[in-house]
Design a protein around this motif. Structure first.
Motif, PDB file in Angstrom:
ATOM      1  N   PRO A   1      -6.320   2.735  -4.590  1.00  0.00           N
ATOM      2  CA  PRO A   1      -6.891   3.307  -5.349  1.00  0.00           C
ATOM      3  C   PRO A   1      -5.477   2.559  -6.596  1.00  0.00           C
ATOM      4  CG  PRO A   1      -5.368   4.547  -4.048  1.00  0.00           C
ATOM      5  CD  PRO A   1      -5.395   3.612  -3.068  1.00  0.00           C
ATOM      6  N   HIS A   2      -4.990   2.414  -6.367  1.00  0.00           N
ATOM      7  CA  HIS A   2      -3.510   1.645  -7.445  1.00  0.00           C
ATOM      8  C   HIS A   2      -3.968   0.561  -8.050  1.00  0.00           C
ATOM      9  CE1 HIS A   2      -2.485   0.603  -3.267  1.00  0.00           C
ATOM     10  NE2 HIS A   2      -1.621  -0.486  -3.824  1.00  0.00           N
TER      11      HIS A   2
ATOM     12  N   VAL B   1       0.936  -1.073   0.064  1.00  0.00           N
ATOM     13  CA  VAL B   1      -0.646   0.165  -0.308  1.00  0.00           C
ATOM     14  C   VAL B   1       0.636   1.618  -0.115  1.00  0.00           C
ATOM     15  CG1 VAL B   1      -2.066   0.778   1.217  1.00  0.00           C
ATOM     16  CG2 VAL B   1      -2.055  -0.974   1.249  1.00  0.00           C
TER      17      VAL B   1
ATOM     18  N   PRO C   1       3.828   1.614  -3.603  1.00  0.00           N
ATOM     19  CA  PRO C   1       3.343   1.853  -4.644  1.00  0.00           C
ATOM     20  C   PRO C   1       2.143   3.384  -4.501  1.00  0.00           C
ATOM     21  CG  PRO C   1       2.396  -0.448  -3.718  1.00  0.00           C
ATOM     22  CD  PRO C   1       2.941   0.298  -2.817  1.00  0.00           C
ATOM     23  N   LEU C   2       1.736   3.829  -3.368  1.00  0.00           N
ATOM     24  CA  LEU C   2       1.116   4.605  -3.398  1.00  0.00           C
ATOM     25  C   LEU C   2       2.398   6.588  -3.236  1.00  0.00           C
ATOM     26  CD1 LEU C   2      -1.636   3.999  -1.397  1.00  0.00           C
ATOM     27  CD2 LEU C   2      -2.177   4.555  -3.823  1.00  0.00           C
TER      28      LEU C   2
ATOM     29  N   ALA D   1      -4.437   9.701 -16.831  1.00  0.00           N
ATOM     30  CA  ALA D   1      -5.250   8.411 -17.942  1.00  0.00           C
ATOM     31  C   ALA D   1      -5.430   7.695 -18.234  1.00  0.00           C
ATOM     32  CB  ALA D   1      -5.336   7.826 -16.045  1.00  0.00           C
TER      33      ALA D   1
ATOM     34  N   TYR E   1     -10.600   0.798 -11.531  1.00  0.00           N
ATOM     35  CA  TYR E   1     -10.086   1.130 -10.337  1.00  0.00           C
ATOM     36  C   TYR E   1     -10.623   1.965  -9.501  1.00  0.00           C
ATOM     37  CZ  TYR E   1      -5.609  -0.088 -12.669  1.00  0.00           C
ATOM     38  OH  TYR E   1      -4.639  -1.088 -12.834  1.00  0.00           O
TER      39      TYR E   1
ATOM     40  N   SER F   1       0.846   2.909 -10.919  1.00  0.00           N
ATOM     41  CA  SER F   1      -0.083   2.388 -11.310  1.00  0.00           C
ATOM     42  C   SER F   1      -1.247   2.731 -12.041  1.00  0.00           C
ATOM     43  CB  SER F   1      -1.179   1.869  -9.829  1.00  0.00           C
ATOM     44  OG  SER F   1      -2.732   2.040 -10.338  1.00  0.00           O
ATOM     45  N   ARG F   2      -2.365   2.095 -13.088  1.00  0.00           N
ATOM     46  CA  ARG F   2      -3.460   3.324 -13.878  1.00  0.00           C
ATOM     47  C   ARG F   2      -4.031   4.124 -13.049  1.00  0.00           C
ATOM     48  NH1 ARG F   2      -7.490   1.491 -17.717  1.00  0.00           N
ATOM     49  NH2 ARG F   2      -6.947  -0.561 -16.847  1.00  0.00           N
ATOM     50  N   GLY F   3      -4.222   3.180 -11.587  1.00  0.00           N
ATOM     51  CA  GLY F   3      -5.368   4.188 -11.242  1.00  0.00           C
ATOM     52  C   GLY F   3      -5.499   5.179 -10.275  1.00  0.00           C
ATOM     53  N   ILE F   4      -3.469   5.935 -10.479  1.00  0.00           N
ATOM     54  CA  ILE F   4      -3.094   7.092  -9.531  1.00  0.00           C
ATOM     55  C   ILE F   4      -2.545   7.233 -10.632  1.00  0.00           C
ATOM     56  CG2 ILE F   4      -3.552   5.607  -7.107  1.00  0.00           C
ATOM     57  CD1 ILE F   4      -0.395   5.451  -7.297  1.00  0.00           C
ATOM     58  N   ARG F   5      -2.242   7.315 -11.613  1.00  0.00           N
ATOM     59  CA  ARG F   5      -1.939   7.840 -13.069  1.00  0.00           C
ATOM     60  C   ARG F   5      -3.010   9.143 -12.933  1.00  0.00           C
ATOM     61  NH1 ARG F   5      -0.745   4.500 -17.657  1.00  0.00           N
ATOM     62  NH2 ARG F   5       0.405   2.819 -16.102  1.00  0.00           N
TER      63      ARG F   5
END
Lengths: 217, 437
Positions: free
Chosen positions: B113-114, A128, A131-132, A217, B157, A210-214
C-alpha cells in the motif's frame, strides 16, 4: 521583578538552558530510537523474546523517575551521565513497544506476497515491514519525546543540564524573590519545547510517510 | 525441453528461453507433513503440469491445494519428493532467486500500500538489477497489457484503485520479469461476480498471448471449468481424484466425490464451456439483395432449406427470406416485402458460448440465429439442433476416449496429464506445443 524583567535579565542563560534541554532530549531520544527500533527489529519475530524485552522495559517504567535518578547517582555520580541514562531508559519503552506492534501489525498477506515475489527476509523488513510500521513507530517516538521532556526537567535533581534547573531552584526558594518566576519560566519553557518537538514530529511524519498509507491524504 | 542440457537455475533457463513461454512442472512423490499432525497435508503427490497450460487445483478448503502450490515456489518446503520446473530441481536453487522467476498472485492482490502502482510492479525487476529506463518501459508495457492506462494509473496508490484494478496490477507485478510460470492462489476470490468474470476473460486473453504455465488454485467449480485447460480435483492430502479436461470431468466424473463437487447440471455447464466457433455450424442458402427472387427460389429448392439469408456486399446479414415469401415473386430479393420476423436483429459471434447461443435462439423469431465473425462477417447459422448435436458429440468423444483408456489398461478417468491425447484439448495444437510429448 516581573516575569518579563526576569526573562529579559537572564535571556542568555535561559536560552542556553533551553538549548541544552532541547539538545539533551533530542540526543537521548535519538539513542533510544536507535536502540528501541533496533531491538524491536531483532526481537519482533520471536514472541517470547519480544515479551521479555517489553516486560523488562515496562519494569523500568514503574520506577518513579526521581527514585531512578537517585539510584543512578551511586554508579554514575551527578550531572549529565545519570540524566541521559535515565531519559534513555524511559524513552525506550514506547519506542520498543510500538516497533514490535508496528512490525507485527503488517498484514501477513503482504509479507507472503513479498516473499512470494522473491524478496529476501532483510528486503521484506526494509521495503515492506518498516515502511508500513513507520507511522506506529513514529507515534512511539512522539510519546517518548514528550516523556523525555518531563524527565529531563527532573534531571536537574542530579544536576543535569537544562531548564529543570530553573524549576528546582525556584521550588527550593519558594517565597523568595524570583522563585515563582524561575519555576514558571522553567515549566512554560519545557511546555513550549515539547510543543515545538511535537510539531517537528508532525512534519517528519508528513515527509516520511508514504502517501499511500497516510490517514489524511 | 527437459531433454536439453540442464541449466543450473531457472533464471538461466528463462534467459535462454527468451523468458515468455511456459515450462512444464513435475511433482514427483511430493509429501508435506507438519509436526503436530498425523495426516500428511500433501501425501505422496505425483503430477505433471504441462508447459503453457492453465492447470486448476480444485478442492475443498484444507485439501492441501494451496500447500501444494506453495511448494512449487518453495514458500513451503516439501518434507520429501522432488519438484522439477522446466526440468530443473527447485531445491537446487536459492528460494529467493527461484521465486523471482515464478509469478505469484494472491487473493486481494497483496499490493504494497505504501508504493505506487509503478513501484509495486517494479519490485522484481529492481531485484534483478534492471536499469531505470528498462523498468519504466516494462511497467508501462505491463499496465497496457492488463488494460490500465499507464499515464493514468502508474503513480496511483493501491487504495485509490478498485478491487478489480488492484488485481490487474497484481497480475502485472507477477508478470514483471516475464516468468515462465505463474502461481495464482484464489486470485479472484474476493471480487464481485461481474469483476471476477471480466478478469477471468482477461486472464484467458492474456494466456492466449503469453502461453505461461499457470497453476491456479480455487474452490469455485465454475471458475475451474472456465479457466482450466486441465483441472486437478483434489481430496484430503492433495490426493488426485481426477486430473482431466473440463469436458471429461463433466461427462465422465470420477465417482461421487467429483459429481458432488460439480453439483449436477453438467450439460448446462458444457454449454457454458463450448464456444460456437468450436462446433459444426449449419449453412443457410445465401443471397444478395440484388439476386433475382425466382433464381433464389430455384437455388433453395436445389440446396434444401426453407429459409435464405440475405447478406450485404460485406457479407453482413441483413434479413431472412422464407420460401413462402418467394412463392410467385420476381425481381430483386432486396425489394420483397418483409415482415417484422424477417429482420435480423440478433446475431451471435463465434466467441459466444453455446449457452449464449441457446439464449439467443430462445429469444429469436426464427429457429435459427446467424453466427458472425470479425466485422459481422457471416459464417453460418446455429439452431437448437446444432447445439444438441455438439453436446452429443462431446459426450461421444469422451466416451470414446474413456474406452481407449480402458482398452489401454489405464483407469477409466484421467488422473495424470500424461499421455495427453491431442483430442482431449482441442486447442492445444495451437499452443506452443511445449507438452511433454
Amino acid at each position: 521583578m516581573t516575569l518579563w524583567e526576569y526573562i529579559a535579565g537572564r535571556s542568555d542563560m535561559l536560552a542556553f538552558q533551553a538549548l541544552q534541554h532541547a539538545s539533551m532530549i533530542a540526543q537521548c531520544v535519538l539513542v533510544a530510537a536507535v536502540v528501541g527500533v533496533g531491538l524491536g527489529v531483532v526481537v519482533h519475530r520471536n514472541e517470547r523474546v519480544a515479551a521479555i524485552a517489553t516486560g523488562a522495559t515496562s519494569v523500568v517504567f514503574t520506577i518513579p523517575s526521581l527514585a531512578m535518578l537517585g539510584l543512578l547517582i551511586g554508579p554514575f555520580g551527578l550531572g549529565v551521565a545519570p540524566s541521559v541514562i535515565a531519559i534513555v531508559l524511559y524513552a525506550l519503552l514506547p519506542i520498543l513497544r510500538n516497533t514490535i506492534v508496528g512490525l507485527n501489525g503488517v498484514d501477513p498477506a503482504l509479507v507472503d506476497a513479498a516473499r512470494g515475489i522473491g524478496m529476501s527476509r532483510t528486503r521484506v523488513l526494509v521495503r515492506v515491514r518498516l515502511p508500513l510500521a513507520w507511522p506506529v513507530i513514529l507515534t512511539g517516538l512522539r510519546v517518548s519525546t514528550q516523556l523525555a521532556m518531563g524527565i529531563g526537567a527532573i534531571a536537574a535533581f542530579v544536576s543535569g543540564p537544562g531548564l529543570g534547573e530553573q524549576i528546582f531552584s525556584g521550588l527550593a526558594r519558594l517565597g523568595a524573590a524570583n522563585a515563582l518566576n524561575a519555576t514558571l519560566v522553567g515549566t512554560v519553557g519545557i511546555v513550549l519545547l515539547a510543543l515545538l518537538f511535537d510539531a517537528v514530529f508532525v512534519l517528519i511524519g508528513k515527509l516520511t510517510t508514504s502517501r499511500g498509507i497516510r490517514t489524511h491524504a | 525441453m527437459p531433454e536439453t542440457t540442464p541449466s543450473p537455475s531457472l533464471a538461466e533457463l528463462v534467459s535462454e528461453n527468451g523468458g515468455a513461454r511456459g515450462v512444464p512442472i513435475e511433482l514427483i512423490s511430493v509429501s508435506k507433513r507438519y509436526g503436530g499432525s498425523p495426516d500428511a497435508a500433501v501425501d505422496d503427490l505425483t503430477m505433471t503440469i504441462p508447459a503453457g497450460e492453465i492447470v486448476v487445483f480444485l478442492g475443498p478448503s484444507g485439501c492441501g491445494k494451496t500447500t501444494t502450490m506453495r511448494m512449487i515456489n518453495r514458500l513451503i518446503e516439501p518434507t520429501s519428493g522432488r519438484i522439477l520446473i522446466g526440468g530443473l530441481d527447485a531445491r537446487a536453487q536459492k528460494p529467493d532467486e527461484l521465486r523471482r522467476h515464478i509469478g505469484y498472485v494472491i487473493q486481494q492482490a497483496g499490493l504494497f500500500p505504501h508504493m505506487t502502482v509503478a513501484a509495486n510492479i517494479a519490485q522484481v525487476p529492481q531485484m534483478l538489477g534492471w536499469d531505470r529506463q528498462r523498468i519504466r518501459a516494462r511497467v508501462d508495457e505491463l499496465l497496457e497489457l492488463v488494460g490500465l492506462d499507464p499515464v493514468q494509473y502508474r503513480d496511483r496508490y493501491p487504495r485509490q484503485l478498485s478491487g478489480g484494478q488492484q488485481q490487474r496490477v497484481g497480475v502485472a507485478r507477477a508478470l514483471a520479469a516475464d516468468p515462465p510460470v505463474l502461481l495464482m492462489d484464489e486470485p479472484f476470490g474476493a471480487l464481485d461476480p461481474i469483476t471476477r468474470e471480466s478478469l477471468q476473460d482477461e486472464l484467458l486473453r492474456l494466456q492466449e498471448e503469453l502461453s505461461k504455465t499457470i497453476v491456479f488454485v480455487t474452490h469455485d467449480v465454475d471458475e475451474a471449468l472456465k479457466l482450466g485447460d486441465r483441472i486437478a480435483i483434489l481430496d484430503k492430502g492433495s490426493r488426485i481424484v481426477q486430473y482431466a479436461t473440463a469436458e471429461e470431468i463433466l461427462t465422465n466424473p470420477a465417482g461421487s466425490y467429483v459429481e458432488q463437487f460439480i453439483g449436477g447440471e453438467s450439460s448446462m455447464r458444457l454449454l457454458k464451456l463450448t464456444r460456437v466457433s468450436d462446433v459444426a455450424l449449419e449453412q443457410a442458402v445465401r443471397a444478395r439483395a440484388t439476386d433475382d427472387a425466382a433464381d433464389l427460389r430455384r437455388r433453395m429448392a436445389e440446396e434444401g432449406g426453407d429459409c435464405a439469408i440475405v447478406l450485404d456486399e460485406r457479407q453482413r446479414p441483413l434479413r431472412w427470406v422464407s420460401a413462402a415469401a418467394l412463392e410467385g415473386a420476381s425481381g430483386p430479393v432486396g425489394e420483397l416485402p418483409g415482415g417484422e420476423e424477417d429482420r435480423i436483429d440478433t446475431v451471435i459471434s463465434g466467441r459466444s458460448t453455446l449457452q449464449e447461443a441457446v439464449e439467443a435462439l430462445l429469444n429469436a423469431e426464427q429457429e435459427l440465429v446467424p453466427v458472425v465473425g470479425k466485422r459481422r462477417h457471416y459464417t453460418g447459422v446455429v439452431t437448437l439442433a446444432t447445439v444438441q448435436q455438439a453436446i452429443a458429440e462431446i459426450k461421444e468423444r469422451e466416451r470414446r476416449l474413456r474406452r481407449e483408456r480402458v482398452a489401454a489398461g489405464q483407469s477409466a478417468v484421467s488422473v495424470a496429464a500424461e499421455p495427453a491425447p491431442a483430442a482431449v484439448v482441442p486447442d492445444a495444437t495451437g499452443r506452443d506445443g511445449g507438452d511433454t510429448a
